[in-house]
Motif scaffolding. Sequence first.
Motif, PDB file in Angstrom:
ATOM      1  N   LEU A  36      -2.176  13.488   0.661  1.00  5.68           N
ATOM      2  CA  LEU A  36      -2.476  12.050   0.355  1.00  5.68           C
ATOM      3  C   LEU A  36      -3.359  11.497   1.550  1.00  5.68           C
ATOM      4  O   LEU A  36      -3.322  10.065   1.601  1.00  5.68           O
ATOM      5  CB  LEU A  36      -2.077  10.945  -0.447  1.00  5.68           C
ATOM      6  N   ASP A  93      -5.826  10.562   3.214  1.00  2.00           N
ATOM      7  CA  ASP A  93      -6.522   8.725   2.034  1.00  2.00           C
ATOM      8  C   ASP A  93      -6.724   8.272   1.584  1.00  2.00           C
ATOM      9  O   ASP A  93      -7.480   7.525   1.210  1.00  2.00           O
ATOM     10  CB  ASP A  93      -8.293   9.893   1.998  1.00  2.00           C
ATOM     11  N   HIS A  94      -5.210   8.181   0.982  1.00  3.96           N
ATOM     12  CA  HIS A  94      -5.199   7.068   0.457  1.00  3.96           C
ATOM     13  C   HIS A  94      -3.920   6.074   0.895  1.00  3.96           C
ATOM     14  O   HIS A  94      -2.997   5.339   0.147  1.00  3.96           O
ATOM     15  CB  HIS A  94      -4.551   7.848  -1.036  1.00  3.96           C
ATOM     16  N   THR A 116       1.007  -1.148   0.036  1.00  4.66           N
ATOM     17  CA  THR A 116       0.533   0.161   0.369  1.00  4.66           C
ATOM     18  C   THR A 116       1.351   1.171  -0.286  1.00  4.66           C
ATOM     19  O   THR A 116       2.250   1.350   0.130  1.00  4.66           O
ATOM     20  CB  THR A 116      -1.240   0.100   1.133  1.00  4.66           C
ATOM     21  N   ALA A 117       0.412   2.776  -0.071  1.00  2.00           N
ATOM     22  CA  ALA A 117       0.787   3.492  -0.427  1.00  2.00           C
ATOM     23  C   ALA A 117       1.741   3.979   1.068  1.00  2.00           C
ATOM     24  O   ALA A 117       3.376   4.217   0.738  1.00  2.00           O
ATOM     25  CB  ALA A 117       0.910   5.260  -0.684  1.00  2.00           C
ATOM     26  N   GLU A 136      -3.302   1.642  -8.097  1.00  6.04           N
ATOM     27  CA  GLU A 136      -4.881   2.335  -7.659  1.00  6.04           C
ATOM     28  C   GLU A 136      -4.889   3.175  -7.773  1.00  6.04           C
ATOM     29  O   GLU A 136      -5.947   3.679  -7.778  1.00  6.04           O
ATOM     30  CB  GLU A 136      -5.689   1.462  -6.686  1.00  6.04           C
ATOM     31  N   LEU A 137      -3.853   4.360  -8.355  1.00  8.23           N
ATOM     32  CA  LEU A 137      -3.022   6.029  -7.846  1.00  8.23           C
ATOM     33  C   LEU A 137      -2.743   5.971  -9.476  1.00  8.23           C
ATOM     34  O   LEU A 137      -2.528   5.331 -10.433  1.00  8.23           O
ATOM     35  CB  LEU A 137      -1.995   6.079  -7.330  1.00  8.23           C
ATOM     36  N   GLN A 151      -0.459  10.847  -8.128  1.00  6.27           N
ATOM     37  CA  GLN A 151       0.116  10.240  -6.636  1.00  6.27           C
ATOM     38  C   GLN A 151       0.515   9.164  -6.370  1.00  6.27           C
ATOM     39  O   GLN A 151       1.783   9.192  -5.285  1.00  6.27           O
ATOM     40  CB  GLN A 151      -2.218   9.829  -6.785  1.00  6.27           C
ATOM     41  N   GLN A 152       0.946   8.825  -7.948  1.00  9.65           N
ATOM     42  CA  GLN A 152       1.978   7.591  -7.571  1.00  9.65           C
ATOM     43  C   GLN A 152       4.002   7.874  -6.579  1.00  9.65           C
ATOM     44  O   GLN A 152       4.556   7.644  -5.656  1.00  9.65           O
ATOM     45  CB  GLN A 152       2.695   6.405  -8.350  1.00  9.65           C
ATOM     46  N   LEU A 190       2.140  11.311   4.004  1.00  6.82           N
ATOM     47  CA  LEU A 190       0.898  10.885   3.258  1.00  6.82           C
ATOM     48  C   LEU A 190      -0.157  12.220   3.046  1.00  6.82           C
ATOM     49  O   LEU A 190      -0.133  12.729   2.224  1.00  6.82           O
ATOM     50  CB  LEU A 190      -0.003   9.680   3.396  1.00  6.82           C
ATOM     51  N   ASN A 197      -4.328   3.477   1.724  1.00  6.36           N
ATOM     52  CA  ASN A 197      -4.216   1.250   2.287  1.00  6.36           C
ATOM     53  C   ASN A 197      -4.752   1.443   0.510  1.00  6.36           C
ATOM     54  O   ASN A 197      -4.740  -0.079   0.287  1.00  6.36           O
ATOM     55  CB  ASN A 197      -6.043   1.414   3.176  1.00  6.36           C
ATOM     56  N   GLN A 198      -4.333   2.349  -0.251  1.00  3.65           N
ATOM     57  CA  GLN A 198      -4.505   2.186  -1.678  1.00  3.65           C
ATOM     58  C   GLN A 198      -3.118   1.332  -2.357  1.00  3.65           C
ATOM     59  O   GLN A 198      -2.013   2.169  -1.627  1.00  3.65           O
ATOM     60  CB  GLN A 198      -4.951   3.225  -2.363  1.00  3.65           C
TER      61      GLN A 198
END
Length: 250
Positions: free
Chosen positions: A149, A151-152, A117-118, A159-160, A164-165, A144, A154-155
């Motif tokens: 990010l 809210d991200h 995950t992130a 999925e990004l 975002q990555q 994060l 657990n992505q």
Amino acid sequence: MTQHQADTAAATATATAPMVAVTDLRRSFGSGERTVHALRGVSFSIDRGQLTALKGRSGSGKTTLLNLVGGLDVPTSGSIALDGTDLASLSEDDRLALRRERIGFVFQSFGLIPMLTAAENIGVPMRLRKVPPAEREQRAHALLALVGLADHANQRPGELSGGQQQRVAIARALANEPGLIIADEPTGQLDSETGRSIMELLRAVVRSEGVTVLVATHDPTLMELADRVIELRDGRIVEAEVAAEAGQVA
């Protein structure tokens, strides 16, 4: 001079030294008639808390220079001092520790681990330093939030978006609180608008975290966000200038 005075003087000298000082740096590959001179006597310094952009066409020596400053390669001749430490004086194990603890790297291809995950990706450098899990998780979530990010967490990378990555990659580079971040074409796989937002994020990180950033980029529209621009051509510095609008960037 007492030992305490000597230690104080050494600490003061380190605090006032440039974050990066490069002197007559040369790097050649091959031998004889096939020798390629990637760097030809490069000298410059970067102050603490400064965002420096390194520009130049493909083959100009940008990546070679970044690898040398980051301790990933050794020069043919010349010297590199990072935060007052001469890299030539370090053993391979010491250079590894320096890269792990004092330098953060950001790559064009993001370099995230797909199955993590992130938050877990950001935690990788801290795992290598054996940071306790609770502290690791807390810092990952704080970073994060820093890169927008929150809210991200657990992505996974798939999925990004690309932007975002790269934000996760910047957060990962900050995980161990480095003094220097080295970024090699961090916007190369992004559209112009997203690329600019990533450079603006790096600009904000310099101000909020007090970190020094050396970023290689070929995009002239991004140069205005740097404190200083250094141009490489055929392994030589041909230009070093202060970005006129850097102080006006939010």
